[in-house]
Design a protein around this motif. Structure first.
Motif, PDB file in Angstrom:
ATOM      1  N   GLY A 310      -4.969 -16.762  -4.914  1.00  0.00           N
ATOM      2  CA  GLY A 310      -6.242 -17.307  -5.395  1.00  0.00           C
ATOM      3  C   GLY A 310      -7.122 -17.848  -4.276  1.00  0.00           C
ATOM      4  N   VAL A 312      -6.459 -19.875  -1.871  1.00  0.00           N
ATOM      5  CA  VAL A 312      -6.313 -21.308  -1.623  1.00  0.00           C
ATOM      6  C   VAL A 312      -5.199 -21.634  -0.628  1.00  0.00           C
ATOM      7  CG1 VAL A 312      -5.713 -23.500  -2.693  1.00  0.00           C
ATOM      8  CG2 VAL A 312      -7.272 -21.956  -3.850  1.00  0.00           C
ATOM      9  N   CYS A 313      -4.038 -21.004  -0.783  1.00  0.00           N
ATOM     10  CA  CYS A 313      -2.860 -21.504  -0.063  1.00  0.00           C
ATOM     11  C   CYS A 313      -2.731 -20.998   1.372  1.00  0.00           C
ATOM     12  CB  CYS A 313      -1.589 -21.150  -0.832  1.00  0.00           C
ATOM     13  SG  CYS A 313      -1.128 -19.416  -0.687  1.00  0.00           S
ATOM     14  N   MET A 314      -3.384 -19.898   1.710  1.00  0.00           N
ATOM     15  CA  MET A 314      -3.394 -19.365   3.067  1.00  0.00           C
ATOM     16  C   MET A 314      -2.083 -18.681   3.472  1.00  0.00           C
ATOM     17  SD  MET A 314      -5.199 -21.509   6.092  1.00  0.00           S
ATOM     18  CE  MET A 314      -3.738 -22.394   6.479  1.00  0.00           C
ATOM     19  N   CYS A 316      -1.076 -15.832   2.761  1.00  0.00           N
ATOM     20  CA  CYS A 316      -1.263 -14.394   2.999  1.00  0.00           C
ATOM     21  C   CYS A 316      -2.158 -14.117   4.199  1.00  0.00           C
ATOM     22  CB  CYS A 316      -1.871 -13.754   1.763  1.00  0.00           C
ATOM     23  SG  CYS A 316      -3.538 -14.385   1.462  1.00  0.00           S
ATOM     24  N   LEU A 344      -7.806 -13.711   4.409  1.00  0.00           N
ATOM     25  CA  LEU A 344      -6.818 -13.895   3.347  1.00  0.00           C
ATOM     26  C   LEU A 344      -6.634 -12.512   2.739  1.00  0.00           C
ATOM     27  CD1 LEU A 344      -8.374 -17.083   1.706  1.00  0.00           C
ATOM     28  CD2 LEU A 344      -6.476 -16.983   3.339  1.00  0.00           C
TER      29      LEU A 344
END
Ligand code: FES
Length: 361
Positions: A310, A312-314, A316, A344
């Motif tokens: 999504g 957000v988490c980074m 990837c 991302l």
């Protein structure tokens, strides 16, 4: 690069009726990889009824406590959070990704700062880690916490917060804000919205004396607090926020500050993408069927890292070594990282015929 390791659940502790904290046993050889900074999170991965489920949870422990512990609040229909609260047991094994995130500022022993945090519900998790760290590492710094919950029963880490207040009486101020229970003062009854934040700034805070702000909770609270604090003169660079999302959340729920890289338009019909992971190259084709580079790479059987899907988490994050891509959304990468070529991959589509992305850089 962030990496999953299989860890054993060492301890599960109920924090409220609908929240547990989970500590993992980290074997000696993995300790360097699982070192973390206050405010960081880990992604947990498990198989639930044949489905590979990944969710990110903030670490509630402070680094000096020598424990890797996260808090998981049960959310309605939440597959992972229900599993963690109702099924998971001590001794079970789970894939845990090495810690990530940058919801922190550097702490220095001789620093004298005033930290202010606004948290709601499970948003307290990284704030606990930050608060405990500040109090331990910076003996001259102060911490003010505004913590919103439905009622007193749902206050996560209630006793720990009380203990911190008692031990550091001169340095810690805690204000509980309850939406479904009047704690005895109207100022602390309701949600943390702009009106409340204004009142807090006028009555309880001197915005000129705030050095760092940490915001973690639902997006409306984050926006309300950051708007008010910016209006009162707190520099934007000193306002830090943590945003969580899951693949199924509508993008309207996400923070409306998509960064550079989200604006590049136009994609190619079909792009040939070379994915480099752990030194191995895999050639994939990313078409116009809505797939992004991450999904196409997963379909091709690579073990590329991801968590939220999504933006957000980074997890990837990868570097474009050749060609160009566009990102649908970006809530995680800084402008300088985008300028250096990082993307991302869960949001990236090729805009040139040939693209090379590396997860190793
Ligand atoms: S998987 Fe979380 S940002 Fe891409």
């Amino acid at each position: 690069m962030a990496k999953f390791h299989k860890l054993t659940v060492k301890n599960i502790r109920p924090e409220t009726d609908e929240c547990v904290s989970i500590a993992f046993h980290v074997p000696e050889e993995l300790k360097p990889e699982f070192e973390f900074t206050q405010g960081q999170y880990v992604t947990l991965r498990t198989d639930i009824n044949g489905e590979d489920i990944r969710r990110s949870y903030s670490i509630c422990a402070a680094p000096h406590e020598g424990e890797l512990r996260v808090a998981v609040k049960k959310v309605p229909q939440g597959k992972f959070s229900t599993f963690a609260n109702e099924v998971l047991a001590e001794g079970d094994e789970m894939q845990v990704m090495t810690p990530q995130g940058r919801f922190f500022t550097e702490l220095k022993e001789n620093q004298q700062k005033h930290y202010v945090a606004f948290a709601a519900g499970s948003g307290i998790t990284p704030v606990m880690s930050i608060m405990k760290s500040v109090l331990k590492v910076e003996p001259q710094s102060n911490f003010t916490l505004f913590y919103g919950n439905k009622d007193a029963q749902h206050i996560i880490f209630k006793e720990q917060i009380e203990d911190l207040k008692n031990v550091h009486m001169q340095r810690v101020r805690v204000h509980h804000v309850l939406s479904r229970e009047n704690p005895g003062a109207d100022l602390f009854h309701g949600r943390i919205d702009e009106e409340k934040c204004n009142s807090f700034c006028n009555l309880l805070l001197n915005p000129q004396n705030i050095d760092e702000v940490f915001l973690c909770g639902p997006e409306p609270m984050i926006k309300a607090a950051s708007n008010v604090l910016e209006d009162k003169g707190v520099p934007t660079v000193n306002i830090h926020y943590e945003l969580f999302t899951s693949p199924n959340q509508p993008s309207a729920k996400q923070h409306a500050t998509a960064k550079k890289g989200a604006e590049v338009k136009g994609s190619v019909e079909e792009g040939r993408v070379k994915v480099i992971l752990d030194g191995e190259e895999t050639n994939i084709t990313v078409g116009t069927d809505g797939d992004n580079i991450l999904d196409a790479a997963l379909k091709a059987g690579t073990d590329v890292p991801f968590a939220c899907k999504g933006a957000v988490c980074m997890t990837c994050k990868a570097k474009v070594l050749k060609g160009d891509v566009k990102m649908d959304k970006n809530y995680a990468l800084l402008d300088e990282e985008v300028n250096q070529g990082y993307v991302l991959t869960c949001q990236a589509h090729p805009t040139t015929d040939e693209v090379v992305v590396s997860f190793d850089d």
